[in-house]
Write a protein that holds these residues in place. Structure first.
Motif, short mmCIF file in Angstrom:
data_model
loop_
_atom_site.label_atom_id
_atom_site.label_comp_id
_atom_site.label_asym_id
_atom_site.label_seq_id
_atom_site.Cartn_x
_atom_site.Cartn_y
_atom_site.Cartn_z
N ARG A 329 43.95 109.08 -2.84
CA ARG A 329 43.25 108.74 -1.60
C ARG A 329 43.19 107.23 -1.38
O ARG A 329 42.38 106.75 -0.58
CB ARG A 329 41.85 109.31 -1.62
CG ARG A 329 41.78 110.83 -1.76
CD ARG A 329 40.34 111.32 -1.78
NE ARG A 329 39.66 111.05 -0.52
CZ ARG A 329 38.36 111.22 -0.32
NH1 ARG A 329 37.59 111.65 -1.31
NH2 ARG A 329 37.80 110.95 0.85
N GLY A 331 44.80 105.16 0.23
CA GLY A 331 44.95 104.71 1.60
C GLY A 331 43.66 104.75 2.41
O GLY A 331 43.56 104.10 3.45
N GLU A 332 42.65 105.50 1.93
CA GLU A 332 41.38 105.60 2.64
C GLU A 332 40.42 104.47 2.29
O GLU A 332 39.38 104.32 2.95
CB GLU A 332 40.72 106.94 2.33
CG GLU A 332 41.54 108.16 2.71
CD GLU A 332 40.85 109.44 2.27
OE1 GLU A 332 39.61 109.55 2.47
OE2 GLU A 332 41.53 110.32 1.71
N ARG A 334 38.48 101.04 2.06
CA ARG A 334 38.23 100.01 3.07
C ARG A 334 37.52 98.79 2.49
O ARG A 334 37.36 97.80 3.19
CB ARG A 334 37.37 100.59 4.21
CG ARG A 334 38.05 101.70 4.99
CD ARG A 334 39.23 101.19 5.80
NE ARG A 334 39.88 102.25 6.54
CZ ARG A 334 40.89 102.98 6.08
NH1 ARG A 334 41.36 102.78 4.86
NH2 ARG A 334 41.45 103.90 6.82
N ALA A 359 48.47 100.78 -6.26
CA ALA A 359 48.53 101.43 -4.94
C ALA A 359 47.92 100.57 -3.85
O ALA A 359 48.36 100.61 -2.69
CB ALA A 359 47.82 102.79 -5.00
N ARG A 360 46.87 99.78 -4.17
CA ARG A 360 46.19 98.97 -3.16
C ARG A 360 45.98 97.54 -3.67
O ARG A 360 44.85 97.09 -3.84
CB ARG A 360 44.85 99.60 -2.78
CG ARG A 360 44.94 100.89 -2.01
CD ARG A 360 45.69 100.76 -0.69
NE ARG A 360 45.17 99.76 0.21
CZ ARG A 360 44.26 99.99 1.15
NH1 ARG A 360 43.77 101.21 1.29
NH2 ARG A 360 43.86 99.04 1.95
#
Length: 409
Positions: A329, A331-332, A334, A359-360
């Motif tokens: 998740r 991509g979720e 913030r 990933a982030r």
């Protein structure tokens, strides 16, 4: 015409058929036995995962030298760590602070006692080595108050350490599995020095907060709602920005709150110490540590995610492992995240923390430790741990209002 006659198997052939049938039945029985054993072990493991448990002894007290104020423990990967720690004991003292390693052998570790032990002290042999260090809020010598945070299940006890001045930035500290909010006391002085109010919370089924119907953990899938309630409570008391800090399973809870909170706009960042980012990796690792066959972890996860198995596991509704997998998740996300994790954690492997940082990279910063083990990074290297968080707070302008005013001047 003569009628054709069907060949009749000879006695040797009949014996071979009988032997083959016996082998097939034996193999089927053996396979059924293996499957039954694996199912039994996986159900037991599933029950253990979701059942709140008391502190388990993990070392032994072999000697206490009252004159020299030293204690000798059985050697484990934890008891040989440099730094200062806590030791849960039984007898005339229930908790001792211990300091540096003075001597060690292949089987023992002698450490300095930081809690005075008198001549009349009697301590049980079994003990639990801990990274808590501080056990009570009074030990920090900072103003605090006992508060009750309303939740859907009832009031959750918490400690509030108010910062000086206009404390508009708060950090909500979330402890790990099988511990209490005292685990988070180590971080309070750091945030207090930045003008940030600390709220150390309890959550359902942790032994302090209200009990759910089943009294079992949901591994973050429901516990995060108590953190959401804490955010709302802090908001009513003047908080405008919230930092979430989670330790171990508290990291999983913090991540679920960051993803699902009704107050997401208030969250300014997340700090994670030795966090659970993906439970499937953790359970597979724990199964290997216990020397269990590799299918056991998969069967355990299957039992925990199935409603039909809740009676056997003693758990509540099915646990949504896909929702708890924050790498999937990513991509979720913030909010900026700081992860502090030791690559030799020994309990929650750091693999998922690395995967999330990969990933982030725009949001996630990973500070990799070694040797520090699980949730003992502060104890092992307090200076590096503190500087890592302070630097991250600086770069994201996370101060209390009073501190921001001094910086601006």
């Amino acid at each position: 015409m003569m009628a054709s006659r069907r060949a009749v198997p000879g006695s040797a052939t009949l014996r071979r058929f009988a032997l083959l049938r016996t082998l097939v039945v034996a193999l089927a029985s053996a396979l059924a036995g293996v499957l039954a054993m694996l199912s039994f072990v996986s159900i037991r493991m599933a029950r253990r995962v979701v059942t709140p448990a008391g502190r388990r002894p993990d070392t032994r007290i072999l000697d206490v030298d009252v004159a020299a104020q030293t204690i000798t423990l059985g050697r484990t990967p934890d008891t040989m760590l440099p730094g200062r720690y806590g030791l849960f004991t039984t007898g005339t003292a229930d908790y001792l602070k211990i300091g540096s390693v003075l001597a060690e052998t292949d089987t023992t570790v002698k450490r300095k006692l930081l809690t005075q032990v008198g001549l009349q002290a009697e301590l049980g042999a079994e003990a639990a080595f801990s990274g808590w260090y501080y056990q009570r809020p009074e030990e920090l010598h900072l103003p605090f108050r006992d508060v009750q945070v309303p939740s859907a299940l009832g009031p959750c006890p918490a400690w509030e350490f108010p910062a000086e001045g206009d404390a508009d930035t708060w950090v909500i500290q979330i402890h790990g599995r099988g511990t209490t909010r005292a685990e988070c006391l180590r971080a309070v002085p750091l945030f207090h020095a930045r003008g940030i109010t600390s709220l150390l919370v309890s959550y359902r089924n942790d032994g302090e907060a209200p009990r759910s119907r089943t009294g079992t953990y949901a591994l973050g899938a429901t516990e995060w709602r108590d953190i959401d309630a804490a955010i709302a409570w802090a908001r009513r008391r003047g908080a405008t920005r919230i930092i979430l800090m989670g330790w171990s399973m508290g990291g999983a809870i913090a991540l679920q709150a960051a993803l699902g909170s009704a107050h997401r706009e208030m969250i300014a960042g997340v700090v994670l110490d030795s966090p659970v980012v993906d439970w499937r990796i953790v359970l597979s690792y724990q199964a290997r540590l216990l020397g269990l066959p590799s299918p056991v972890a998969d069967l355990t996860i299957g039992a925990l995610r199935a409603d039909w198995a809740s009676v056997a596991t003693g758990g509540g509704p099915a646990i949504p492992f896909d929702r708890l997998d924050v790498v999937a998740r990513a991509g979720e996300l913030r909010h900026p995240l700081l992860i502090l994790h030791s690559d030799d954690d020994g309990f929650v492997p750091s693999d998922a923390s690395h995967h999330l940082a990969d990933a982030r990279p725009d949001l996630v910063e990973l500070q990799v430790f070694d040797t520090a083990r699980h949730t003992k990074l502060w104890n092992y290297d307090q200076d590096r741990w503190t500087l890592a968080i302070e630097d991250w707070l600086d770069r994201h302008d996370l101060f209390g209002a009073a501190t921001r005013s001094r910086v601006d001047e």
